[in-house]
Motif scaffolding. Sequence first.
Motif, short mmCIF file in Angstrom:
data_model
loop_
_atom_site.label_atom_id
_atom_site.label_comp_id
_atom_site.label_asym_id
_atom_site.label_seq_id
_atom_site.Cartn_x
_atom_site.Cartn_y
_atom_site.Cartn_z
N SER A 8 1.55 -2.07 2.33
CA SER A 8 0.63 -3.15 2.71
C SER A 8 -0.16 -3.68 1.51
CB SER A 8 -0.34 -2.66 3.79
OG SER A 8 -1.09 -1.55 3.32
N ARG A 9 -0.42 -2.83 0.51
CA ARG A 9 -1.24 -3.30 -0.61
C ARG A 9 -0.86 -2.55 -1.89
NH1 ARG A 9 -5.64 -1.84 1.17
NH2 ARG A 9 -6.07 -0.04 -0.14
N GLU A 70 -2.70 1.73 -7.46
CA GLU A 70 -2.87 2.28 -6.12
C GLU A 70 -1.99 1.54 -5.13
OE1 GLU A 70 -6.87 3.26 -4.54
OE2 GLU A 70 -6.37 1.90 -2.87
N CYS A 72 -1.03 1.36 -0.87
CA CYS A 72 -1.36 1.77 0.49
C CYS A 72 -0.17 1.48 1.38
CB CYS A 72 -2.60 1.02 0.98
SG CYS A 72 -3.07 1.46 2.68
N GLU A 74 1.37 1.62 5.23
CA GLU A 74 1.05 1.71 6.66
C GLU A 74 2.32 2.16 7.37
OE1 GLU A 74 -1.91 1.31 7.78
OE2 GLU A 74 -2.89 0.42 6.04
N CYS A 93 -0.51 12.38 7.29
CA CYS A 93 -1.18 11.09 7.18
C CYS A 93 -2.10 10.87 8.37
CB CYS A 93 -0.16 9.95 7.13
SG CYS A 93 0.92 10.00 5.71
N GLN A 97 -1.59 6.26 7.68
CA GLN A 97 -1.90 5.63 6.40
C GLN A 97 -1.68 6.61 5.26
OE1 GLN A 97 -6.05 4.43 4.91
NE2 GLN A 97 -5.17 2.45 5.48
N ILE A 99 -2.05 6.77 1.05
CA ILE A 99 -2.57 6.11 -0.15
C ILE A 99 -2.19 6.95 -1.37
CG2 ILE A 99 -4.62 5.33 -1.40
CD1 ILE A 99 -5.96 4.84 1.29
N ARG A 101 -2.43 7.14 -5.53
CA ARG A 101 -3.17 6.60 -6.69
C ARG A 101 -2.72 7.32 -7.95
NH1 ARG A 101 -8.44 7.77 -7.11
NH2 ARG A 101 -8.47 9.34 -5.46
N ASN A 114 -3.58 10.59 -0.74
CA ASN A 114 -4.66 10.71 0.26
C ASN A 114 -5.82 11.55 -0.29
OD1 ASN A 114 -3.28 9.12 2.06
ND2 ASN A 114 -2.46 10.82 3.24
#
Length: 560
Positions: A8-9, A70, A72, A74, A93, A97, A99, A101, A114
């Motif tokens: 998503s990002r 980073e 993200c 979903e 998760c 979600q 994440i 990094r 996470n």
Amino acid sequence: MMRRNMLSRLTIRNLALVDSLSIEFQKGLNVITGETGAGKSLLIGALRLLLGDRADKSMIRTGESSCGIEACFELARPQDVDAVLDELGMAPCEDGQLIIRRTITENSSKNWVNDSPVTLNVLKALGDVLVDMHGPYDHQSLLRTDAQMDILDAFGELGPARADYRKKYRVFQGLENRLRELANVDNSDLEEQIDLLTWRIKEIEDAKVSEEDEEETRQEHEQIANAQNILELAQTAAGGLTEGEYSAFEGLSAARRACSQLEKYIPEAANWAEELEGALRTAQEISAIIQETGSDISAGPDRMQFLEERVALYRSLKRKYAPTVSEILELLDTWKERLRDLQSRDEQRAEIEAERAAALVETEQAGLALSNRRQKAAVKLADAITAELRDLGFEHGLFEVQLMECDPTASGMDEIEFGFAPNAGESMRPLRMIASSGEISRVMLAVKAVLARHDRIPLLVFDEIDANVGGEIANAVGKKLAQVGKTHQLITITHLPQVAACGSTHFAVSKSVRNERTYTEINLLEDTARTEEVARMLGGKDLTNVTLQHAGELLANQKE
């Protein structure tokens, strides 16, 4: 509509020409365009770093001390990712979600999943279930037979059957290796080894060594060697306690008498006298023990010689075999096992040969079962890829998956060869003999399109998979990517306006100079901005009404 697994990002900070940017990807086909050198592939490079690629400080933007990335994800179906996390001892998760990094400095690289610190291997393990990345030269993997076998097994969902075969093959291979080891020892060398091990074992066992015995021997040897000094010290200590005019005993006795006389004036003195009486008894007891112990530390020349020989024996064994007794005893156990092994070599060989024969039968049975399933899957895979290739401009093209029997190997009892006939009337040739990179790229896309319906990896990334194609073929490639985007999220970098027009989401990467610094930016394009970008891809920077109209028509046609 049910939510899909997706990236998503993606956020990037101080990486190469990027100062700071954040991209909100959407479901379906996300296309990324821009002029050469603007930094499109940098986005793919950032994603590769998050999924475990090695980093170095040259990636950090000039003038900065670190860079960060980073992502993200979903996940509507996080089971595969949660299974990886569980195997690594990490929490699943939360709300689907994930994440990831990564921070890179001049001296280190730190990674988090996470908010939990992880290693690069963890990132790679997650990458295997999250993203299938295909770069400009990755289509070369299609030419390797091991990769071709992996494609066939993935298509046929033969993972469990292949794992069952591999388990049996490993047992068989282990027995093969053991037999080879036994055969490699010649008789003369065998006898020498047996003699040497027998002598070493006898030497250590006859010595009857132990850590306890070594310590007791050392202590006794040291005491006897210093017997005169010990005796003198013991006499001094005993004398100070109970002998002589100024001994502790005399002093305590005088104190006790004084306290007894104090009783009539100070009642507490009775307790003092009682405690001093105990001290007197303690002094006498300690003195007696010291004198007795000191007098016992003596030995004749025979005992001293025995101890010296014993100490010398321990030193000799340590020099020859190991620095400590515990390590010598470990070697003893190892040598005993090795001696038993060598002495029973013929019996072992007979046993192992019987086990090997049984293991070969099991391996071949599993291999034949796997081969039968591969043969059925090969026909279906060839038909499916052929159908996809016809959508990609090979109207009369044929794809073939050929399997040949072979002796058991780690991957099975089959050799594989992908064959391709691009045009009518041409004979089938091995895929590795096709020279055109444009053809290979389309074959790769056809394979990906087929496999996408069978795998659960949510994100497919294509970096210029459409290289060396154009015209109507480019339009077909774009439509095929959009078709795959109906079931998977795709991110593709392209130079082709026909492919860009097929995207459900369109981003443009640009480069600018501000205050003598270069900056890479990315923008989501919609409506007029998207039409202008497609027009630029069609005709260059100088937009005309003709190119704008053509771009508008191209975009409109893809919406139909």
